[in-house]
Scaffold this motif. Structure first.
Motif, PDB file in Angstrom:
ATOM      1  N   ILE A  46       6.536  -2.611 -16.590  1.00  0.00           N
ATOM      2  CA  ILE A  46       5.760  -3.881 -16.261  1.00  0.00           C
ATOM      3  C   ILE A  46       5.290  -3.812 -15.642  1.00  0.00           C
ATOM      4  N   PHE A  47       3.809  -4.285 -15.733  1.00  0.00           N
ATOM      5  CA  PHE A  47       2.954  -4.350 -14.288  1.00  0.00           C
ATOM      6  C   PHE A  47       3.723  -5.893 -14.005  1.00  0.00           C
ATOM      7  N   LEU A  48       3.021  -6.126 -12.332  1.00  0.00           N
ATOM      8  CA  LEU A  48       3.593  -6.332 -11.223  1.00  0.00           C
ATOM      9  C   LEU A  48       2.359  -7.233 -10.679  1.00  0.00           C
ATOM     10  N   ILE A  49       1.434  -6.666  -9.703  1.00  0.00           N
ATOM     11  CA  ILE A  49       0.759  -6.758  -9.270  1.00  0.00           C
ATOM     12  C   ILE A  49      -0.026  -5.835  -8.794  1.00  0.00           C
ATOM     13  N   TYR A  50      -1.638  -6.449  -8.202  1.00  0.00           N
ATOM     14  CA  TYR A  50      -2.832  -5.275  -8.600  1.00  0.00           C
ATOM     15  C   TYR A  50      -2.947  -5.674  -6.955  1.00  0.00           C
ATOM     16  N   GLN A  51      -3.910  -4.693  -6.304  1.00  0.00           N
ATOM     17  CA  GLN A  51      -4.875  -5.201  -4.995  1.00  0.00           C
ATOM     18  C   GLN A  51      -6.074  -4.220  -5.225  1.00  0.00           C
ATOM     19  N   GLY A  52      -7.225  -4.586  -5.016  1.00  0.00           N
ATOM     20  CA  GLY A  52      -8.649  -3.849  -5.548  1.00  0.00           C
ATOM     21  C   GLY A  52      -9.102  -3.580  -3.634  1.00  0.00           C
ATOM     22  N   SER A  53      -9.728  -2.446  -3.588  1.00  0.00           N
ATOM     23  CA  SER A  53      -9.935  -1.721  -2.656  1.00  0.00           C
ATOM     24  C   SER A  53     -10.905  -2.964  -1.337  1.00  0.00           C
ATOM     25  N   TYR A  54     -11.372  -3.722  -2.517  1.00  0.00           N
ATOM     26  CA  TYR A  54     -12.731  -4.502  -1.170  1.00  0.00           C
ATOM     27  C   TYR A  54     -12.014  -5.765  -1.489  1.00  0.00           C
ATOM     28  N   GLN A  56     -10.901  -8.441   0.195  1.00  0.00           N
ATOM     29  CA  GLN A  56     -10.102  -9.258   1.451  1.00  0.00           C
ATOM     30  C   GLN A  56      -9.277  -9.952   1.791  1.00  0.00           C
ATOM     31  N   GLN A  57      -8.587 -10.304   0.814  1.00  0.00           N
ATOM     32  CA  GLN A  57      -6.859 -11.438   0.840  1.00  0.00           C
ATOM     33  C   GLN A  57      -5.721 -10.473   1.063  1.00  0.00           C
ATOM     34  N   ASN A  58      -5.233 -10.467   0.646  1.00  0.00           N
ATOM     35  CA  ASN A  58      -3.451  -9.715   0.489  1.00  0.00           C
ATOM     36  C   ASN A  58      -3.034 -10.109  -0.892  1.00  0.00           C
ATOM     37  N   ALA A  59      -3.154  -9.930  -2.406  1.00  0.00           N
ATOM     38  CA  ALA A  59      -2.296 -10.354  -3.617  1.00  0.00           C
ATOM     39  C   ALA A  59      -1.279 -10.668  -3.413  1.00  0.00           C
ATOM     40  N   THR A  60      -0.758 -11.924  -4.568  1.00  0.00           N
ATOM     41  CA  THR A  60       0.235 -12.571  -4.493  1.00  0.00           C
ATOM     42  C   THR A  60       0.859 -12.622  -5.899  1.00  0.00           C
ATOM     43  N   SER A  65       4.229  -9.435  -3.804  1.00  0.00           N
ATOM     44  CA  SER A  65       3.059  -9.701  -2.636  1.00  0.00           C
ATOM     45  C   SER A  65       2.996  -8.166  -2.363  1.00  0.00           C
ATOM     46  N   LEU A  66       1.097  -8.204  -2.368  1.00  0.00           N
ATOM     47  CA  LEU A  66       1.106  -7.099  -1.579  1.00  0.00           C
ATOM     48  C   LEU A  66       0.698  -6.683  -0.285  1.00  0.00           C
ATOM     49  N   ASN A  67       1.229  -6.502   0.223  1.00  0.00           N
ATOM     50  CA  ASN A  67       0.967  -6.030   2.310  1.00  0.00           C
ATOM     51  C   ASN A  67      -0.196  -5.076   1.970  1.00  0.00           C
ATOM     52  N   PHE A  68      -1.581  -5.131   2.323  1.00  0.00           N
ATOM     53  CA  PHE A  68      -2.193  -4.127   2.321  1.00  0.00           C
ATOM     54  C   PHE A  68      -3.254  -3.809   3.125  1.00  0.00           C
ATOM     55  N   GLN A  69      -3.258  -2.844   3.781  1.00  0.00           N
ATOM     56  CA  GLN A  69      -3.702  -2.279   5.590  1.00  0.00           C
ATOM     57  C   GLN A  69      -4.376  -1.115   5.340  1.00  0.00           C
TER      58      GLN A  69
END
Lengths: 115, 116
Positions: A46-54, A56-60, A65-69
């Motif tokens: 099951i796909f939950l969440i995605y974050q792109g490398s560009y 600027q904000q963390n995905a929710t 939520s995704l804590n992208f550092q």
């Protein structure tokens, strides 16, 4: 080569607590996507969440939520107010713009929510 | 909404037998792939395809063959089954155009294969 590392084989959390699942990645491609999937005991992905490398904000997405550092190359999944139904395997994955756009997975973390 | 359809759901093979795992998608995705899932190892890529007529090896291709004659179908063939191929197999499809790294993959329900 792209690589995903999940260092927590198992996590145990009390219901209603927040939980953070760790994910670090390695890539030389400046353009990539990071994904989290949930696999309950029934087996489906099951796909939950995605974050792109560009991004600027963390995905929710709802309680996820995704804590992208980016500098630390980490993309931790945070689940707020955990529920019994959150008990499952969780996989972090990455897809680069180059490299035939293969989706590469980490080893997974088994999350158990205790009542 | 069918999405990605995998068959069979369960299969038991004897060592040395051959079989084909079927995978079909109705989302017109160019990119399709096969993974195997083993305990503690996550999902490992077996073979993938970026379009009809184009296939390539992933991380663990030995013992498996694929072909892609149509956009919709991507079957996985086990040539001579071995106990080491006991695993859960997943087929996935995804968009592969510009910006594809920002789109999720869709998975079939999985095939639990046991080789005895």
């Amino acid at each position: 080569a792209q690589k995903i590392t999940q260092t927590q084989p198992g996590m145990f959390v009390q219901e209603k607590e927040a939980v953070t699942l760790d994910c670090t990645y390695d890539t030389s491609d400046p353009s990539y996507g990071l994904f989290w999937y949930k696999q309950p005991s029934s087996g489906e992905m099951i796909f939950l969440i995605y974050q792109g490398s560009y991004d600027q904000q963390n995905a929710t997405e709802g309680r996820y939520s995704l804590n992208f550092q980016k500098a630390r190359k980490s993309a931790n999944l945070v689940i707020s107010a955990s529920q019994l139904g959150d008990s499952a395997m969780y996989f972090c994955a990455m897809r680069e713009e180059q490299g035939a756009q293969k989706l590469v997975f980490g080893q997974g973390t088994r999350l158990t929510i205790n009542p | 909404n069918a999405g990605v359809t995998q068959t069979p759901k369960f299969q038991v093979l004897k060592t040395g037998q051959s079989m084909t795992l079927q995978c079909a998608q109705d989302m017109n995705h160019e990119y399709m792939s096969w993974y195997r899932q083993d305990p503690g190892m996550g999902l490992r890529l077996i073979h993938y395809s970026v379009g009809a007529g184009i296939t390539d090896q992933g991380e663990v291709p030995n013992g498996y063959n694929v072909s892609r004659s149509t956009t919709e179908d991507f079957p996985l063939r086990l040539l001579s089954a071995a106990p080491s191929q006991t695993s859960v197999y997943f087929c996935a499809s995804s968009y592969s155009g510009q910006g594809a790294q920002n789109t999720e993959a869709f998975f079939g329900q999985g095939t639990r294969l046991t080789v005895v």
